[in-house]
Design a protein around this motif. Structure first.
Motif, PDB file in Angstrom:
ATOM      1  N   ARG A 106       0.852  -1.180   0.000  1.00 34.10           N
ATOM      2  CA  ARG A 106       0.000   0.000   0.000  1.00 34.10           C
ATOM      3  C   ARG A 106       0.891   1.234   0.000  1.00 34.10           C
ATOM      4  O   ARG A 106       1.923   1.282   0.664  1.00 34.10           O
ATOM      5  CB  ARG A 106      -0.860  -0.021   1.264  1.00 34.10           C
ATOM      6  CG  ARG A 106      -2.122   0.774   1.183  1.00 34.10           C
ATOM      7  CD  ARG A 106      -2.972   0.512   2.410  1.00 34.10           C
ATOM      8  NE  ARG A 106      -2.243   0.721   3.639  1.00 34.10           N
ATOM      9  CZ  ARG A 106      -2.381   1.792   4.422  1.00 34.10           C
ATOM     10  NH1 ARG A 106      -3.247   2.713   4.098  1.00 34.10           N
ATOM     11  NH2 ARG A 106      -1.687   1.919   5.520  1.00 34.10           N
ATOM     12  N   LEU A 107       0.501   2.230  -0.753  1.00 35.41           N
ATOM     13  CA  LEU A 107       1.274   3.462  -0.802  1.00 35.41           C
ATOM     14  C   LEU A 107       1.136   4.222   0.512  1.00 35.41           C
ATOM     15  O   LEU A 107       0.069   4.227   1.140  1.00 35.41           O
ATOM     16  CB  LEU A 107       0.803   4.349  -1.962  1.00 35.41           C
ATOM     17  CG  LEU A 107       1.075   3.809  -3.354  1.00 35.41           C
ATOM     18  CD1 LEU A 107       0.484   4.748  -4.401  1.00 35.41           C
ATOM     19  CD2 LEU A 107       2.555   3.639  -3.591  1.00 35.41           C
ATOM     20  N   ALA A 108       2.211   4.849   0.935  1.00 38.22           N
ATOM     21  CA  ALA A 108       2.186   5.637   2.172  1.00 38.22           C
ATOM     22  C   ALA A 108       1.386   6.916   1.956  1.00 38.22           C
ATOM     23  O   ALA A 108       1.334   7.459   0.846  1.00 38.22           O
ATOM     24  CB  ALA A 108       3.606   5.977   2.600  1.00 38.22           C
ATOM     25  N   ASP A 109       0.786   7.390   3.022  1.00 40.06           N
ATOM     26  CA  ASP A 109      -0.004   8.610   2.967  1.00 40.06           C
ATOM     27  C   ASP A 109       0.928   9.805   2.765  1.00 40.06           C
ATOM     28  O   ASP A 109       1.915   9.985   3.490  1.00 40.06           O
ATOM     29  CB  ASP A 109      -0.813   8.754   4.248  1.00 40.06           C
ATOM     30  CG  ASP A 109      -1.784   9.906   4.202  1.00 40.06           C
ATOM     31  OD1 ASP A 109      -2.112  10.356   3.091  1.00 40.06           O
ATOM     32  OD2 ASP A 109      -2.215  10.344   5.285  1.00 40.06           O
ATOM     33  N   ARG A 110       0.622  10.644   1.812  1.00 38.97           N
ATOM     34  CA  ARG A 110       1.476  11.790   1.479  1.00 38.97           C
ATOM     35  C   ARG A 110       1.598  12.757   2.658  1.00 38.97           C
ATOM     36  O   ARG A 110       2.665  13.306   2.916  1.00 38.97           O
ATOM     37  CB  ARG A 110       0.930  12.502   0.240  1.00 38.97           C
ATOM     38  CG  ARG A 110       1.808  13.639  -0.218  1.00 38.97           C
ATOM     39  CD  ARG A 110       1.239  14.291  -1.483  1.00 38.97           C
ATOM     40  NE  ARG A 110       2.053  15.379  -1.896  1.00 38.97           N
ATOM     41  CZ  ARG A 110       2.968  15.318  -2.838  1.00 38.97           C
ATOM     42  NH1 ARG A 110       3.177  14.193  -3.460  1.00 38.97           N
ATOM     43  NH2 ARG A 110       3.678  16.377  -3.155  1.00 38.97           N
ATOM     44  N   GLU A 111       0.506  12.991   3.377  1.00 37.39           N
ATOM     45  CA  GLU A 111       0.531  13.923   4.499  1.00 37.39           C
ATOM     46  C   GLU A 111       1.484  13.447   5.598  1.00 37.39           C
ATOM     47  O   GLU A 111       2.219  14.255   6.176  1.00 37.39           O
ATOM     48  CB  GLU A 111      -0.876  14.111   5.059  1.00 37.39           C
ATOM     49  CG  GLU A 111      -1.801  14.831   4.104  1.00 37.39           C
ATOM     50  CD  GLU A 111      -3.227  14.901   4.649  1.00 37.39           C
ATOM     51  OE1 GLU A 111      -3.446  14.585   5.833  1.00 37.39           O
ATOM     52  OE2 GLU A 111      -4.120  15.258   3.863  1.00 37.39           O
ATOM     53  N   ILE A 112       1.472  12.165   5.880  1.00 35.72           N
ATOM     54  CA  ILE A 112       2.372  11.625   6.913  1.00 35.72           C
ATOM     55  C   ILE A 112       3.825  11.788   6.474  1.00 35.72           C
ATOM     56  O   ILE A 112       4.682  12.176   7.282  1.00 35.72           O
ATOM     57  CB  ILE A 112       2.047  10.150   7.197  1.00 35.72           C
ATOM     58  CG1 ILE A 112       0.677  10.040   7.876  1.00 35.72           C
ATOM     59  CG2 ILE A 112       3.117   9.503   8.060  1.00 35.72           C
ATOM     60  CD1 ILE A 112       0.199   8.631   8.086  1.00 35.72           C
ATOM     61  N   LEU A 113       4.113  11.517   5.212  1.00 43.56           N
ATOM     62  CA  LEU A 113       5.474  11.673   4.721  1.00 43.56           C
ATOM     63  C   LEU A 113       5.933  13.131   4.797  1.00 43.56           C
ATOM     64  O   LEU A 113       7.093  13.403   5.151  1.00 43.56           O
ATOM     65  CB  LEU A 113       5.585  11.158   3.285  1.00 43.56           C
ATOM     66  CG  LEU A 113       5.454   9.648   3.108  1.00 43.56           C
ATOM     67  CD1 LEU A 113       5.491   9.292   1.631  1.00 43.56           C
ATOM     68  CD2 LEU A 113       6.535   8.910   3.862  1.00 43.56           C
ATOM     69  N   GLU A 114       5.045  14.056   4.482  1.00 42.92           N
ATOM     70  CA  GLU A 114       5.396  15.470   4.581  1.00 42.92           C
ATOM     71  C   GLU A 114       5.645  15.882   6.026  1.00 42.92           C
ATOM     72  O   GLU A 114       6.566  16.656   6.313  1.00 42.92           O
ATOM     73  CB  GLU A 114       4.306  16.334   3.950  1.00 42.92           C
ATOM     74  CG  GLU A 114       4.300  16.255   2.442  1.00 42.92           C
ATOM     75  CD  GLU A 114       3.169  17.057   1.814  1.00 42.92           C
ATOM     76  OE1 GLU A 114       2.349  17.648   2.552  1.00 42.92           O
ATOM     77  OE2 GLU A 114       3.118  17.095   0.576  1.00 42.92           O
TER      78      GLU A 114
END
Length: 125
Positions: A106-114
């Motif tokens: 599953r792709l990681a959530d963009r907001e968490i990565l930011e």
């Protein structure tokens, strides 16, 4: 080049896959997709003599561990449809085990990565 009786040698190449598969149909795509992993059954220590040479070579190849259907087709140089039909036959006979391909991550959530990136920048500059 046509012989006296109208037989052409080029047509023999078209018959061979049909002969190898004994006229069987392709299995469902869900049963044996390109990424399905196949290995020889551990309980199958004896090999019946009724298997064709092509089936024997597939069993030899699969006895080393899990390979995908696409890898098996590449190693044997058989057409993919022929490989799928022979593998389905060996599965029905209990000679092979299959495992579905590994699910995509599953792709990681963009907001968490930011947020992680911003945290690292704040801490380390």
């Amino acid at each position: 080049m046509t012989g006296r009786d109208g037989w052409t040698p080029e047509s023999a190449a078209l018959v061979r896959p049909y002969v190898i598969t004994k006229g069987r149909d392709l299995p469902d795509e869900d049963a044996l997709s390109l990424l399905t992993l196949v290995t020889a059954s551990a309980e199958d220590t004896r090999r019946p003599a009724r298997l064709s040479p092509e089936e024997q070579s597939l069993l030899d190849l699969c006895s080393a561990g899990y390979l995908s259907v696409a890898e098996i087709a590449g190693h044997t140089h058989f057409p993919l449809g022929v490989v799928r039909i022979l593998l389905a036959s060996l599965m029905e006979g209990g000679h092979l085990l299959t495992r579905p391909p590994v699910a995509r991550a599953r792709l990681a959530d963009r907001e968490i990565l930011e947020e992680v990136l911003n945290g690292l920048r704040a801490k380390f500059g």
